[in-house]
Design a protein around this motif. Structure first.
Motif, PDB file in Angstrom:
ATOM      1  N   GLY A 233     -10.706  -4.698   0.015  1.00  0.00           N
ATOM      2  CA  GLY A 233     -11.127  -3.308  -0.174  1.00  0.00           C
ATOM      3  C   GLY A 233     -11.445  -2.623   1.135  1.00  0.00           C
ATOM      4  O   GLY A 233     -11.108  -1.449   1.339  1.00  0.00           O
ATOM      5  N   LYS A 234     -12.073  -3.357   2.053  1.00  0.00           N
ATOM      6  CA  LYS A 234     -12.390  -2.807   3.372  1.00  0.00           C
ATOM      7  C   LYS A 234     -11.119  -2.458   4.131  1.00  0.00           C
ATOM      8  O   LYS A 234     -11.054  -1.443   4.833  1.00  0.00           O
ATOM      9  N   PHE A 235     -10.091  -3.294   3.972  1.00  0.00           N
ATOM     10  CA  PHE A 235      -8.805  -3.017   4.609  1.00  0.00           C
ATOM     11  C   PHE A 235      -8.251  -1.676   4.141  1.00  0.00           C
ATOM     12  O   PHE A 235      -7.772  -0.869   4.951  1.00  0.00           O
ATOM     13  N   PHE A 236      -8.333  -1.403   2.850  1.00  0.00           N
ATOM     14  CA  PHE A 236      -7.786  -0.159   2.328  1.00  0.00           C
ATOM     15  C   PHE A 236      -8.638   1.051   2.699  1.00  0.00           C
ATOM     16  O   PHE A 236      -8.115   2.158   2.858  1.00  0.00           O
ATOM     17  N   GLN A 237      -9.915   0.835   2.876  1.00  0.00           N
ATOM     18  CA  GLN A 237     -10.763   1.944   3.292  1.00  0.00           C
ATOM     19  C   GLN A 237     -10.366   2.463   4.672  1.00  0.00           C
ATOM     20  O   GLN A 237     -10.515   3.648   4.976  1.00  0.00           O
ATOM     21  N   ARG A 238      -9.833   1.561   5.492  1.00  0.00           N
ATOM     22  CA  ARG A 238      -9.447   1.932   6.857  1.00  0.00           C
ATOM     23  C   ARG A 238      -7.942   2.189   6.979  1.00  0.00           C
ATOM     24  O   ARG A 238      -7.458   2.497   8.070  1.00  0.00           O
ATOM     25  N   LEU A 239      -7.216   2.076   5.878  1.00  0.00           N
ATOM     26  CA  LEU A 239      -5.767   2.098   5.943  1.00  0.00           C
ATOM     27  C   LEU A 239      -5.227   3.406   6.487  1.00  0.00           C
ATOM     28  O   LEU A 239      -4.291   3.427   7.306  1.00  0.00           O
ATOM     29  N   SER A 240      -5.784   4.533   6.068  1.00  0.00           N
ATOM     30  CA  SER A 240      -5.251   5.827   6.490  1.00  0.00           C
ATOM     31  C   SER A 240      -5.379   6.042   7.992  1.00  0.00           C
ATOM     32  O   SER A 240      -4.654   6.855   8.571  1.00  0.00           O
ATOM     33  N   GLU A 241      -6.299   5.288   8.642  1.00  0.00           N
ATOM     34  CA  GLU A 241      -6.493   5.429  10.081  1.00  0.00           C
ATOM     35  C   GLU A 241      -5.806   4.322  10.868  1.00  0.00           C
ATOM     36  O   GLU A 241      -5.784   4.357  12.097  1.00  0.00           O
ATOM     37  N   SER A 242      -5.237   3.335  10.171  1.00  0.00           N
ATOM     38  CA  SER A 242      -4.697   2.157  10.853  1.00  0.00           C
ATOM     39  C   SER A 242      -3.290   2.411  11.381  1.00  0.00           C
ATOM     40  O   SER A 242      -2.482   3.082  10.759  1.00  0.00           O
ATOM     41  N   SER A 243      -3.025   1.826  12.555  1.00  0.00           N
ATOM     42  CA  SER A 243      -1.675   1.868  13.130  1.00  0.00           C
ATOM     43  C   SER A 243      -1.056   0.484  13.161  1.00  0.00           C
ATOM     44  O   SER A 243      -0.001   0.291  13.753  1.00  0.00           O
ATOM     45  N   GLN A 244      -1.712  -0.501  12.524  1.00  0.00           N
ATOM     46  CA  GLN A 244      -1.284  -1.896  12.595  1.00  0.00           C
ATOM     47  C   GLN A 244      -0.443  -2.322  11.394  1.00  0.00           C
ATOM     48  O   GLN A 244      -0.032  -3.470  11.319  1.00  0.00           O
ATOM     49  N   VAL A 245      -0.201  -1.440  10.464  1.00  0.00           N
ATOM     50  CA  VAL A 245       0.423  -1.849   9.204  1.00  0.00           C
ATOM     51  C   VAL A 245       1.880  -1.426   9.087  1.00  0.00           C
ATOM     52  O   VAL A 245       2.538  -1.765   8.108  1.00  0.00           O
ATOM     53  N   SER A 246       2.387  -0.712  10.054  1.00  0.00           N
ATOM     54  CA  SER A 246       3.718  -0.117   9.913  1.00  0.00           C
ATOM     55  C   SER A 246       4.830  -1.153   9.852  1.00  0.00           C
ATOM     56  O   SER A 246       5.925  -0.856   9.357  1.00  0.00           O
ATOM     57  N   LEU A 247       4.594  -2.372  10.362  1.00  0.00           N
ATOM     58  CA  LEU A 247       5.636  -3.392  10.381  1.00  0.00           C
ATOM     59  C   LEU A 247       5.519  -4.403   9.244  1.00  0.00           C
ATOM     60  O   LEU A 247       6.325  -5.333   9.160  1.00  0.00           O
ATOM     61  N   LEU A 248       4.544  -4.231   8.363  1.00  0.00           N
ATOM     62  CA  LEU A 248       4.362  -5.182   7.268  1.00  0.00           C
ATOM     63  C   LEU A 248       5.553  -5.150   6.323  1.00  0.00           C
ATOM     64  O   LEU A 248       6.029  -4.088   5.932  1.00  0.00           O
ATOM     65  N   LYS A 249       6.017  -6.337   5.923  1.00  0.00           N
ATOM     66  CA  LYS A 249       7.115  -6.458   4.966  1.00  0.00           C
ATOM     67  C   LYS A 249       6.621  -6.887   3.593  1.00  0.00           C
ATOM     68  O   LYS A 249       7.296  -6.654   2.590  1.00  0.00           O
ATOM     69  N   VAL A 250       5.469  -7.555   3.547  1.00  0.00           N
ATOM     70  CA  VAL A 250       4.936  -8.085   2.290  1.00  0.00           C
ATOM     71  C   VAL A 250       3.529  -7.564   2.076  1.00  0.00           C
ATOM     72  O   VAL A 250       2.689  -7.613   2.991  1.00  0.00           O
ATOM     73  N   LEU A 251       3.277  -7.076   0.878  1.00  0.00           N
ATOM     74  CA  LEU A 251       1.922  -6.731   0.450  1.00  0.00           C
ATOM     75  C   LEU A 251       1.752  -7.261  -0.964  1.00  0.00           C
ATOM     76  O   LEU A 251       2.337  -6.746  -1.910  1.00  0.00           O
TER      77      LEU A 251
END
Length: 604
Positions: A233-251
């Motif tokens: 949940g904490k990950f998603f709270q910061r998701l809109s500000e994150s620049s580290q997720v653009s290369l993820l292939k699996v969620l």
């Protein structure tokens, strides 16, 4: 193939045995010698002593003996030099169980191909002793690029072989085995988990800065920085500000209840930020809708929305050109508050609608639990020539059934698995007693029967077309191996449609079935390859086998046992599984007299 291997492995490792009065070393020595009995005499004589010496080194650790035995099961053709080297290495080690176990795991691990090693090390992202479904692993291995073949079906086939190999070598062990012996999920034990975690970190296959409770949600080789105290949940709270997720292939968010009323926008954030996603699992989450931004995920290959409250209309505008698997729907035991259901006896099947532009999604290979709203939906599915597995819900009307048969005909060269749910019958969804074969209208035809169909499931009943008969034709060329009949009309004549199928090995009868008589009889020269019979229909009160019937039947599962006769005429029978605390005396006597030592399972 997998079921066959599992049964063979059970013969060595799982079946109950008579009490033994000798050591475990002796037991494993006997198993090893049996596994390697095909070797030429000189090698056999030379290696038998080495086998004994190696097992002696492992005498205080059954896990090590088991790993060694499974390694020989997977590859019995070992050279004397290879075995001698292992024996010498073990002799030079301190007599520590952990050290010997580590060396034995390395011996087994070395046998794997490079691809298989990567797939094994990938399991380090999951917590130890967690049950991991085979289907989940296959999808993730392929989308992560750990298995790379010329096309998706070849990659999936290779990934399934990898899963088999890891089970065979006891590097992972079965967590859930179906009644037919197929491993549906696996676990990684403590010792193996520690072994692969060290290797995975050393080879940087998994990130060292993510704890297991977080790492299992994401693809490997990511650049995420999350504290072990953080939750998803904490990950998603910061998701809109994150620049580290653009290369993820699996969620993989399976069973994560993070989409509360105020947080449904999290999925929109995913669709805006993770544009390279190939695998998205929302299974078992509390998501209640799909945002229109879902179509931003142009690379998406797997979308799993099973066991969610996503309404049936949410997929109407779905358009994902690279999508291969659309997994949806679930069965509820009681009515629910949202209305996307087809009544199935006492249960409800919740489905999603076929996307309006499904004909453009030409890469789709699996569609599960999709509902046809009109005739055009079914026609458009017939254009998906990569489709291997289809689960469709349709209305019992001539127009819909005609187009269903046309779709099956159009897919006759590609479809392997077909599940048909008919919205029909009485007020509770069960068939009516007057629906007998002589009332069936046979004007609807199947122009091209499917050539490759291996698995067929029919739920519900219709008077308009004899689906079972149409799909079980073609004599020796018919490849049907598994048939499931649910909430339908079960009579002796229906079984005759299946009796001559040359490859049928599993027959499952389940649900709230109406029958013209309470007994079913298996007659001589019927069901030549059937080895599993599963009956979960309470209306059937008697099953009889005559001489010469089902000659290869190995297992019977019956959840409402009343009368079972003729098991003495089943030469291959090995296992019986019943529900309840009372077995008729005549059946007890038949079990005791059977020439095979039958395994009896009683379910509460």
């Amino acid at each position: 193939m997998l079921a066959t291997r599992t049964w063979r492995a059970k013969e060595y490792f799982y079946l109950s045995r008579d009490p033994i009065d000798y050591s475990l070393v002796d037991l494993y020595r006997d198993i090893v010698l049996k596994l390697t009995s095909h070797q030429v005499n000189d090698d056999k004589k030379c290696n038998s002593q080495i086998f004994c010496d190696i097992l002696d080194q492992c005498a205080k650790n059954e896990f090590c003996m088991k790993v060694f035995t499974h390694a020989l099961y997977a590859n019995p053709k070992r050279s004397s030099e290879e075995l001698s080297k292992l024996n010498s290495t073990l002799r030079g080690l301190p007599k520590s169980s952990d050290i010997i176990a580590n060396k034995m795991l390395k011996f087994s691990y070395t046998d794997l191909s490079r691809e298989y090693k990567s797939c094994l090390l990938y399991l380090a992202i999951f917590p130890q002793e967690q049950s991991i479904r085979q289907s989940t692993l296959i999808g993730r291995w392929v989308t992560e690029g750990l298995i790379t073949k010329e096309d998706w079906p070849s990659s999936v086939h290779r990934a399934n072989r990898c899963f088999d190999a890891l089970i065979d070598q006891w590097l992972v062990y079965p967590a859930d085995i179906s009644t037919t012996g197929q491993v549906k999920s696996c676990m990684v034990g403590d010792l193996v988990h520690e072994f692969i975690t060290k290797l995975a970190r050393k080879q940087r296959i998994v990130e060292t800065h993510l704890s297991h409770h977080l790492a299992r949600h994401f693809s490997i080789f990511n650049d995420l920085r999350l504290r072990s105290s953080d939750g998803i949940g904490k990950f998603f709270q910061r998701l809109s500000e994150s620049s580290q997720v653009s290369l993820l292939k699996v969620l993989d968010l399976e069973a994560c209840h993070i989409f509360g009323e105020k947080y449904q926008h999290y999925l929109k954030d995913v669709c805006d930020k993770m544009l390279l996603l190939k695998y998205l699992s929302l299974k078992g989450t509390n998501i209640t809708h799909l945002p229109r931004e879902i179509n931003n995920l142009h690379e998406l290959e797997v979308l799993d929305i099973r066991q969610t409250q996503v309404p049936e209309w949410a997929t109407v505008n779905l358009l994902l050109l690279k999508l291969k698997h659309l997994l949806a729907g679930h069965i509820c035991p009681s009515p629910s508050s949202f209305n996307s259901s087809t009544v199935l006896g006492r249960n409800e099947l919740f489905t999603v609608q076929i996307p309006d532009k499904i004909e453009k999604m030409v890469n789709v290979e699996v569609l599960s639990n999709v509902k046809a709203r009109n005739r055009q939906d079914l026609k458009d599915i017939g254009k998906l020539w990569q489709l291997r597995k289809l689960g469709v819900v349709t209305i019992d009307k001539d127009s819909h059934l005609k187009n269903l048969l046309r779709t099956i005909s159009d897919l006759h060269e590609c479809i392997h698995s077909l599940s048909i749910t008919l919205s029909t019958g009485g007020h509770d969804g069960t068939p009516s007693s007057h629906e007998l074969p002589d009332t069936v209208v046979t004007r609807l035809k199947l122009k091209n029967p499917p050539k490759l169909l291996e698995s067929l499931s029919i739920s519900g009943t219709t008077q308009r077309v004899y689906l079972l008969g149409l799909l079980s034709k073609d004599g020796d060329s018919n490849k049907l191996a598994k048939v499931t009949l649910s909430n339908t009309l079960l009579i002796q004549e229906n079984l005759k449609a299946l009796a001559k199928l040359p490859r049928l090995h599993l027959l499952l009868l389940e649900g709230s079935c109406d029958i013209s008589q309470s007994q079913i009889t298996f007659n001589k020269e019927e069901f030549p390859k059937l080895n599993h019979l599963i009956v979960e229909c309470s209306a059937i009160t008697m099953i009889a086998f005559t001489s010469g019937s089902v000659p290869k039947l190995k297992k019977i599962v019956w959840l409402s046992l009343t009368s079972l006769s003729g098991i003495d005429k089943l030469p291959r029978l090995k296992e019986l599984e019943f529900k309840g605390d009372r077995i008729p005396d005549e059946l007890k006597e038949a079990i005791e007299k059977h020439k095979n030592k039958l395994k009896l399972n009683i379910l509460n």
